[in-house]
Design a protein around this motif. Structure first.
Motif, PDB file in Angstrom:
ATOM      1  N   ASP A 197     -20.996 -14.729  -3.220  1.00 60.47           N
ATOM      2  CA  ASP A 197     -21.467 -15.889  -3.965  1.00 60.47           C
ATOM      3  C   ASP A 197     -22.481 -16.605  -3.080  1.00 60.47           C
ATOM      4  O   ASP A 197     -22.110 -17.298  -2.135  1.00 60.47           O
ATOM      5  CB  ASP A 197     -20.261 -16.777  -4.293  1.00 60.47           C
ATOM      6  CG  ASP A 197     -20.651 -18.060  -5.007  1.00 60.47           C
ATOM      7  OD1 ASP A 197     -21.853 -18.383  -5.039  1.00 60.47           O
ATOM      8  OD2 ASP A 197     -19.752 -18.743  -5.515  1.00 60.47           O
ATOM      9  N   GLU A 198     -23.771 -16.392  -3.394  1.00 63.57           N
ATOM     10  CA  GLU A 198     -24.840 -16.922  -2.540  1.00 63.57           C
ATOM     11  C   GLU A 198     -25.648 -17.991  -3.271  1.00 63.57           C
ATOM     12  O   GLU A 198     -26.859 -18.094  -3.100  1.00 63.57           O
ATOM     13  CB  GLU A 198     -25.713 -15.754  -2.051  1.00 63.57           C
ATOM     14  CG  GLU A 198     -24.872 -14.716  -1.312  1.00 63.57           C
ATOM     15  CD  GLU A 198     -25.652 -13.604  -0.630  1.00 63.57           C
ATOM     16  OE1 GLU A 198     -26.864 -13.463  -0.880  1.00 63.57           O
ATOM     17  OE2 GLU A 198     -25.030 -12.879   0.167  1.00 63.57           O
ATOM     18  N   VAL A 199     -24.974 -18.779  -4.105  1.00 61.51           N
ATOM     19  CA  VAL A 199     -25.716 -19.763  -4.898  1.00 61.51           C
ATOM     20  C   VAL A 199     -26.468 -20.773  -4.017  1.00 61.51           C
ATOM     21  O   VAL A 199     -27.465 -21.340  -4.440  1.00 61.51           O
ATOM     22  CB  VAL A 199     -24.832 -20.523  -5.926  1.00 61.51           C
ATOM     23  CG1 VAL A 199     -24.149 -19.577  -6.876  1.00 61.51           C
ATOM     24  CG2 VAL A 199     -23.831 -21.428  -5.239  1.00 61.51           C
ATOM     25  N   TRP A 200     -26.021 -20.961  -2.779  1.00 60.79           N
ATOM     26  CA  TRP A 200     -26.682 -21.937  -1.891  1.00 60.79           C
ATOM     27  C   TRP A 200     -27.709 -21.287  -0.990  1.00 60.79           C
ATOM     28  O   TRP A 200     -28.144 -21.880   0.004  1.00 60.79           O
ATOM     29  CB  TRP A 200     -25.619 -22.683  -1.071  1.00 60.79           C
ATOM     30  CG  TRP A 200     -24.681 -23.457  -1.931  1.00 60.79           C
ATOM     31  CD1 TRP A 200     -23.391 -23.128  -2.251  1.00 60.79           C
ATOM     32  CD2 TRP A 200     -24.951 -24.668  -2.651  1.00 60.79           C
ATOM     33  NE1 TRP A 200     -22.858 -24.061  -3.104  1.00 60.79           N
ATOM     34  CE2 TRP A 200     -23.799 -25.011  -3.364  1.00 60.79           C
ATOM     35  CE3 TRP A 200     -26.075 -25.495  -2.756  1.00 60.79           C
ATOM     36  CZ2 TRP A 200     -23.717 -26.142  -4.176  1.00 60.79           C
ATOM     37  CZ3 TRP A 200     -26.004 -26.623  -3.564  1.00 60.79           C
ATOM     38  CH2 TRP A 200     -24.835 -26.929  -4.256  1.00 60.79           C
ATOM     39  N   GLU A 201     -28.122 -20.053  -1.287  1.00 63.30           N
ATOM     40  CA  GLU A 201     -28.992 -19.281  -0.377  1.00 63.30           C
ATOM     41  C   GLU A 201     -30.282 -20.007  -0.008  1.00 63.30           C
ATOM     42  O   GLU A 201     -30.776 -19.850   1.102  1.00 63.30           O
ATOM     43  CB  GLU A 201     -29.312 -17.908  -0.997  1.00 63.30           C
ATOM     44  CG  GLU A 201     -30.012 -17.995  -2.343  1.00 63.30           C
ATOM     45  CD  GLU A 201     -29.900 -16.719  -3.172  1.00 63.30           C
ATOM     46  OE1 GLU A 201     -29.579 -15.667  -2.615  1.00 63.30           O
ATOM     47  OE2 GLU A 201     -30.128 -16.783  -4.401  1.00 63.30           O
ATOM     48  N   HIS A 202     -30.837 -20.799  -0.922  1.00 61.01           N
ATOM     49  CA  HIS A 202     -32.113 -21.464  -0.617  1.00 61.01           C
ATOM     50  C   HIS A 202     -31.936 -22.840  -0.011  1.00 61.01           C
ATOM     51  O   HIS A 202     -32.891 -23.424   0.480  1.00 61.01           O
ATOM     52  CB  HIS A 202     -32.945 -21.609  -1.898  1.00 61.01           C
ATOM     53  CG  HIS A 202     -33.867 -20.457  -2.120  1.00 61.01           C
ATOM     54  ND1 HIS A 202     -34.890 -20.144  -1.255  1.00 61.01           N
ATOM     55  CD2 HIS A 202     -33.922 -19.527  -3.113  1.00 61.01           C
ATOM     56  CE1 HIS A 202     -35.543 -19.090  -1.703  1.00 61.01           C
ATOM     57  NE2 HIS A 202     -34.967 -18.689  -2.821  1.00 61.01           N
ATOM     58  N   ILE A 203     -30.726 -23.398  -0.101  1.00 57.53           N
ATOM     59  CA  ILE A 203     -30.546 -24.784   0.360  1.00 57.53           C
ATOM     60  C   ILE A 203     -29.858 -24.753   1.719  1.00 57.53           C
ATOM     61  O   ILE A 203     -28.653 -24.948   1.844  1.00 57.53           O
ATOM     62  CB  ILE A 203     -29.796 -25.621  -0.702  1.00 57.53           C
ATOM     63  CG1 ILE A 203     -30.518 -25.458  -2.047  1.00 57.53           C
ATOM     64  CG2 ILE A 203     -29.735 -27.092  -0.273  1.00 57.53           C
ATOM     65  CD1 ILE A 203     -29.926 -26.241  -3.184  1.00 57.53           C
ATOM     66  N   GLN A 204     -30.656 -24.431   2.734  1.00 59.90           N
ATOM     67  CA  GLN A 204     -30.165 -24.372   4.113  1.00 59.90           C
ATOM     68  C   GLN A 204     -31.111 -25.218   4.955  1.00 59.90           C
ATOM     69  O   GLN A 204     -32.297 -25.292   4.652  1.00 59.90           O
ATOM     70  CB  GLN A 204     -30.168 -22.927   4.609  1.00 59.90           C
ATOM     71  CG  GLN A 204     -29.394 -21.987   3.706  1.00 59.90           C
ATOM     72  CD  GLN A 204     -28.962 -20.705   4.407  1.00 59.90           C
ATOM     73  OE1 GLN A 204     -28.776 -20.670   5.619  1.00 59.90           O
ATOM     74  NE2 GLN A 204     -28.791 -19.647   3.630  1.00 59.90           N
ATOM     75  N   PHE A 205     -30.564 -25.797   6.017  1.00 61.04           N
ATOM     76  CA  PHE A 205     -31.320 -26.822   6.748  1.00 61.04           C
ATOM     77  C   PHE A 205     -31.644 -26.414   8.177  1.00 61.04           C
ATOM     78  O   PHE A 205     -31.142 -25.418   8.678  1.00 61.04           O
ATOM     79  CB  PHE A 205     -30.523 -28.133   6.747  1.00 61.04           C
ATOM     80  CG  PHE A 205     -30.113 -28.555   5.355  1.00 61.04           C
ATOM     81  CD1 PHE A 205     -31.062 -28.663   4.347  1.00 61.04           C
ATOM     82  CD2 PHE A 205     -28.785 -28.798   5.043  1.00 61.04           C
ATOM     83  CE1 PHE A 205     -30.702 -29.036   3.058  1.00 61.04           C
ATOM     84  CE2 PHE A 205     -28.408 -29.171   3.760  1.00 61.04           C
ATOM     85  CZ  PHE A 205     -29.367 -29.287   2.766  1.00 61.04           C
ATOM     86  N   ASP A 206     -32.462 -27.260   8.802  1.00 53.62           N
ATOM     87  CA  ASP A 206     -32.799 -27.129  10.219  1.00 53.62           C
ATOM     88  C   ASP A 206     -33.406 -25.754  10.519  1.00 53.62           C
ATOM     89  O   ASP A 206     -33.120 -25.139  11.550  1.00 53.62           O
ATOM     90  CB  ASP A 206     -31.543 -27.382  11.094  1.00 53.62           C
ATOM     91  CG  ASP A 206     -30.851 -28.691  10.694  1.00 53.62           C
ATOM     92  OD1 ASP A 206     -31.534 -29.714  10.605  1.00 53.62           O
ATOM     93  OD2 ASP A 206     -29.627 -28.668  10.422  1.00 53.62           O
ATOM     94  N   GLY A 207     -34.216 -25.272   9.590  1.00 59.26           N
ATOM     95  CA  GLY A 207     -34.945 -24.019   9.802  1.00 59.26           C
ATOM     96  C   GLY A 207     -34.124 -22.759   9.555  1.00 59.26           C
ATOM     97  O   GLY A 207     -34.619 -21.644   9.761  1.00 59.26           O
TER      98      GLY A 207
END
Ligand code: PMP
Ligand code: GLN
Length: 392
Positions: A197-207
């Motif tokens: 479940d990679e629904v948050w794949e684009h919402i990652q922080f600090d590079g």
């Protein structure tokens, strides 16, 4: 009358629904259920409106509009270096339906499926509805790392699959390369399927950049990768999801999907197909925006005397109650927070069978004004609770 299915008869309403209804009923600020306060990018809303008025509104193909299946394959090539074909993509009504179809396709009655707790609330009931048995591996705060010995201890001859949520809700954690390598090695050694479940794949922080498990050695043949346009484009109500897997896996998933929802609204699919091709700059700006909100909430909480855990991904961060000087009963904290102070939050114990408690999840996908107001109320709540603890 005879009993209905006890799984559903005895099931409580989802914590997110319960909390959002409470927020509406009381007028509290809703930092509970994860959804952005804004309505999503106007450009994608326009694309969908145009497709609704000028495009087709009859059943699209069950596996999804060809243009969207192509866009998903190309998107993952461009952003994650994967080489998927459109035939390996099925469009679903949200990631929730993708998970349902994947679990129904994979599980036979009695199969064991590993979940990592705190686990997203849908996993256990979906596993059980498919006839499986959930086996829990507990992750521990504050770093929530996946420990090899714990994973191995949960595996039995009956283990068929692992549900792997990366980045992880509610811990806001993006797993590291060494943990992915360990999980991949374990899946290969024990012949497990990974439902990612990679629904948050684009919402990652600090590079941070997303590391898909499907790219690990030996995993292309045993990984089911799930995404959600609702998360990528900040339109959570759209429920457009996608599931990608090798032909041997995607075929039974497509068959399960055809008798769950059969298909997904074509106008929303068309809009998502176009948006997936947007420039990198759009994705960077979206991330930067959420990161700024994360930082605003985190610094406000710190100034108000709270200790927050790091948030590497998603639009959530968690307060550590004990470290903040408060009693660790997260359910009691959330109850008082809404009744006495007008803020809705989610107790992390709602994601755990063992209910360890002690942490409260807040959603920061909100305007600055909302976040500031929530922080002010949270500050008053902490002071009031500290006073009550010393006098009580
Ligand atoms: N999985 C996780 C980990 C989530 O956080 C969410 C929603 N926030 C979903 C699945 C559901 O996604 P969808 O709305 O596309 O069904
Ligand atoms: N995924 C959302 C959250 O974690 C909730 C979605 C839902 O309510 N089903 O808040």
């Amino acid at each position: 009358m005879r009993r209905l299915n006890p799984l559903f008869e005895d099931m409580p309403t989802s914590i997110f629904e319960e909390m959002s209804l409470l927020a509406s009923a009381t007028g509290a600020i809703n930092l509970g259920q994860g959804f952005p306060e804004h309505q999503g990018p106007p450009e994608i809303l326009q694309l969908a409106a145009d497709a609704l008025l000028h495009g087709r509104n009859q059943y699209p193909p069950s596996r999804g509009l060809p243009v969207l299946r192509e866009a998903v394959a190309w998107h993952y090539n461009r952003h994650q270096g994967l080489s998927l074909t459109p035939e390996q993509v099925v469009v679903t009504s949200g990631a929730t339906e993708a998970l349902t179809a994947a679990l129904l396709a994979v599980i036979q009655p009695g199969d064991e499926v590993i979940i990592l707790e705190p686990a997203y609330d849908a996993y256990r009931p979906l596993i059980e509805r498919a006839g499986g048995v959930a086996r829990v591996v507990t992750l521990t705060a504050p770093d929530w790392r996946m420990i090899e010995a714990d994973l191995l201890a949960a595996i039995t001859p009956g283990t068929r699959a692992v549900v792997f949520n990366n980045p992880m809700n509610p811990t806001a954690r993006a797993f590291e390369a060494d943990e992915l390598a360990m999980l991949a090695k374990t899946c290969v050694a024990h012949d497990l399927i990974a439902i990612c479940d990679e629904v948050w794949e684009h919402i990652q922080f600090d590079g941070r950049r997303h590391l898909p498990l499907i790219a690990q050695p030996g995993m292309a043949e045993r990984t089911i990768k799930i995404g959600s346009a609702g998360k990528i484009f900040s339109v959570t109500g759209w429920k457009v999801g996608f599931v990608c897997a090798t032909p041997a896996l995607i075929e039974p998933i497509a068959k399960a999907h055809q008798f769950i929802t059969f298909t997904t609204p074509p106008n929303l699919q068309a809009a998502v197909a176009t948006a997936l091709d947007w420039d990198d700059a759009w994705f960077e700006a979206m991330r930067a925006d959420y990161q700024r909100s994360r930082d605003r909430l985190a610094s406000g909480l710190t100034a108000a005397g709270y200790v927050a855990l790091p948030s590497q991904a998603s639009y959530f961060l968690s307060i550590d109650l004990a470290a903040s000087g408060l009693a660790p009963d997260d359910v009691a904290f959330c109850r008082r927070l809404v009744t006495d102070h007008g803020v809705v939050a989610i107790p992390l114990s709602a994601f755990c069978e063992a209910r360890p408690g002690g942490f409260v999840r807040l959603c920061f996908a909100k305007s600055d004004a909302t976040l500031d107001q929530a922080v002010a109320r949270l500050g008053l709540a902490r002071e009031a609770m500290l006073r009550a603890e010393t006098h009580g």
